[in-house]
Write an enzyme that holds these catalytic residues in place. Structure first.
Site, PDB file in Angstrom:
ATOM      1  N   TYR A 248       0.824  -1.209   0.000  1.00  0.00           N
ATOM      2  CA  TYR A 248       0.000   0.000   0.000  1.00  0.00           C
ATOM      3  C   TYR A 248       0.858   1.259   0.000  1.00  0.00           C
ATOM      4  CZ  TYR A 248      -4.021   2.918   1.261  1.00  0.00           C
ATOM      5  OH  TYR A 248      -5.008   3.858   1.287  1.00  0.00           O
TER       6      TYR A 248
ATOM      7  N   SER B 193       1.182  -7.656   1.728  1.00  0.00           N
ATOM      8  CA  SER B 193       0.268  -6.670   2.282  1.00  0.00           C
ATOM      9  C   SER B 193      -0.814  -6.320   1.253  1.00  0.00           C
ATOM     10  CB  SER B 193       1.050  -5.440   2.771  1.00  0.00           C
ATOM     11  OG  SER B 193       0.246  -4.636   3.594  1.00  0.00           O
TER      12      SER B 193
ATOM     13  N   ASP C  15       1.060  -9.090  14.070  1.00  0.00           N
ATOM     14  CA  ASP C  15       0.818  -8.060  13.052  1.00  0.00           C
ATOM     15  C   ASP C  15      -0.350  -7.170  13.471  1.00  0.00           C
ATOM     16  OD1 ASP C  15       0.375  -6.546  10.756  1.00  0.00           O
ATOM     17  OD2 ASP C  15       0.571  -8.249   9.394  1.00  0.00           O
TER      18      ASP C  15
ATOM     19  N   HIS D 110       4.221  -7.044  10.897  1.00  0.00           N
ATOM     20  CA  HIS D 110       4.142  -6.611   9.500  1.00  0.00           C
ATOM     21  C   HIS D 110       5.538  -6.184   9.071  1.00  0.00           C
ATOM     22  CE1 HIS D 110       0.992  -5.852   6.514  1.00  0.00           C
ATOM     23  NE2 HIS D 110       1.719  -4.851   6.076  1.00  0.00           N
TER      24      HIS D 110
END
Length: 325
Positions: free
Chosen positions: A92, A187, A277, A306
């Site tokens: 992202y 992700s 995460d 993450h």
């Protein structure tokens, strides 16, 4: 094994999500996918400045389903390759990786294509317009239009469809076998990997690392609507502070919730999750994995969040290149 902050591992392994499903979810997606298969992407290929003894490198340009011009890096093996192709999707707010990162796959005979998501770090154009807040995040882009009956206004509806258009364009390249396309990403890239496999079930293999865009209501309920999911938090603060439209909101987001797509995935699936995460909570990831009906394997990292997951890249390479069944 330590307890995850989210829910105990034994509960995660049976959890199937909490978000609502729009009543017309499958009807909407069946029609939208059918339409996208007939979309004229008007593919254009231009030489790139990067060179390698193993690969010919190009810029691939496509017209998306809403008209914007999309860009991808395209690498073709100089020796002609083995007829297979790999699709890569980025995280992202980022963009496709440097050319050199894809060379190991090209050296294995794979055509490689890496898409830039519209309006993020790369060259792809974001031409969508919609009502409501766009203060934080693409999740809520178009959600008020979707609540009013137009889910095609959602940013991720368009991006999911364009992941399929992207697969079609790569599959149409000379020397590529449409039945030998696989996908991978981390992700947001993991989410788009699974979305592409759902809208194009002929995709052969899917390797998704801690996928985004899963179980929005659960994210909000455990107070993690921040970072990548911050748009949910800001939507309620600025557009619905009394939560009078909460059910409508989460139902609209159901059109882009990966748990609702899982049964459409036919690819062999390899997924990775870190149990600490807090960016993409484990419960949402498990909700998707637990619903996938095709052959699948889940690599669980109890002490990781993450972040880089040791060994994951090697495992993905072996999986995508067919060195493990």
């Amino acid at each position: 094994m330590p307890l995850t902050f989210d829910m105990p591992l034994e509960e995660l392994q049976s959890y199937r999500g909490s978000g609502p499903v729009p009543a017309d979810f499958h009807k909407f997606w069946d029609a939208s996918i059918k339409e996208s298969r007939n979309h004229d992407a008007r593919a254009e290929i231009a030489s790139a400045g990067f060179s390698s003894s193993a690969a010919d490198c190009f810029h691939l340009y496509l017209r998306g389903v809403s008209g914007g011009r999309h860009h991808a890096k395209l690498l073709r093996p100089k020796n002609g390759g083995d007829g297979s192709a790999l699709l890569f999707f980025h995280g992202y707010s980022m963009e496709s990786s440097d050319w050199v990162d894809y060379l190991p796959f090209v050296m294995e005979g794979k055509t490689v294509a890496a898409l830039d998501c519209p309006g993020q770090g790369g060259e792809s154009e974001d031409v969508l317009r919609g009502k409501g807040s766009t203060l934080q995040g693409h999740i809520v882009r178009g959600v008020e239009d979707a609540m009013a009956g137009d889910p095609r206004a959602l940013y991720y509806v368009n991006l999911f469809l364009n992941s399929g258009v992207f697969a079609d364009a790569v599959g149409a390249l000379e020397g590529v076998d449409q039945g030998r396309i696989s996908a991978s990403g981390w992700s947001q890239g993991g989410a788009l990997t699974l979305a592409a496999a759902a809208v194009r079930p002929e995709i052969q293999r899917a390797a998704a690392v801690y996928p985004f865009l899963c179980d929005y209501r659960r994210v909000w309920e455990i107070d993690l609507a921040r970072d990548a999911y911050e748009g949910i938090h800001d939507y309620f603060r600025h557009r619905d502070p009394l939560h009078s439209r909460e059910e409508e909101f989460f139902t609209a987001l159901g059109y882009i919730d990966l748990q609702n797509f899982a049964s459409r995935i036919k690819a062999d699936t390899l997924m990775f999750t870190g149990l600490t995460d807090t960016i993409c909570p484990p419960s949402g990831q498990f909700a998707v994995f637990n619903r996938i009906e095709s052959p699948k394997e889940h690599c669980i990292y109890p002490d990781f969040a993450h972040e880089n997951l040791p060994g994951a890249r090697d495992r993905i390479f072996s999986f995508l290149c067919g060195y493990e069944s």
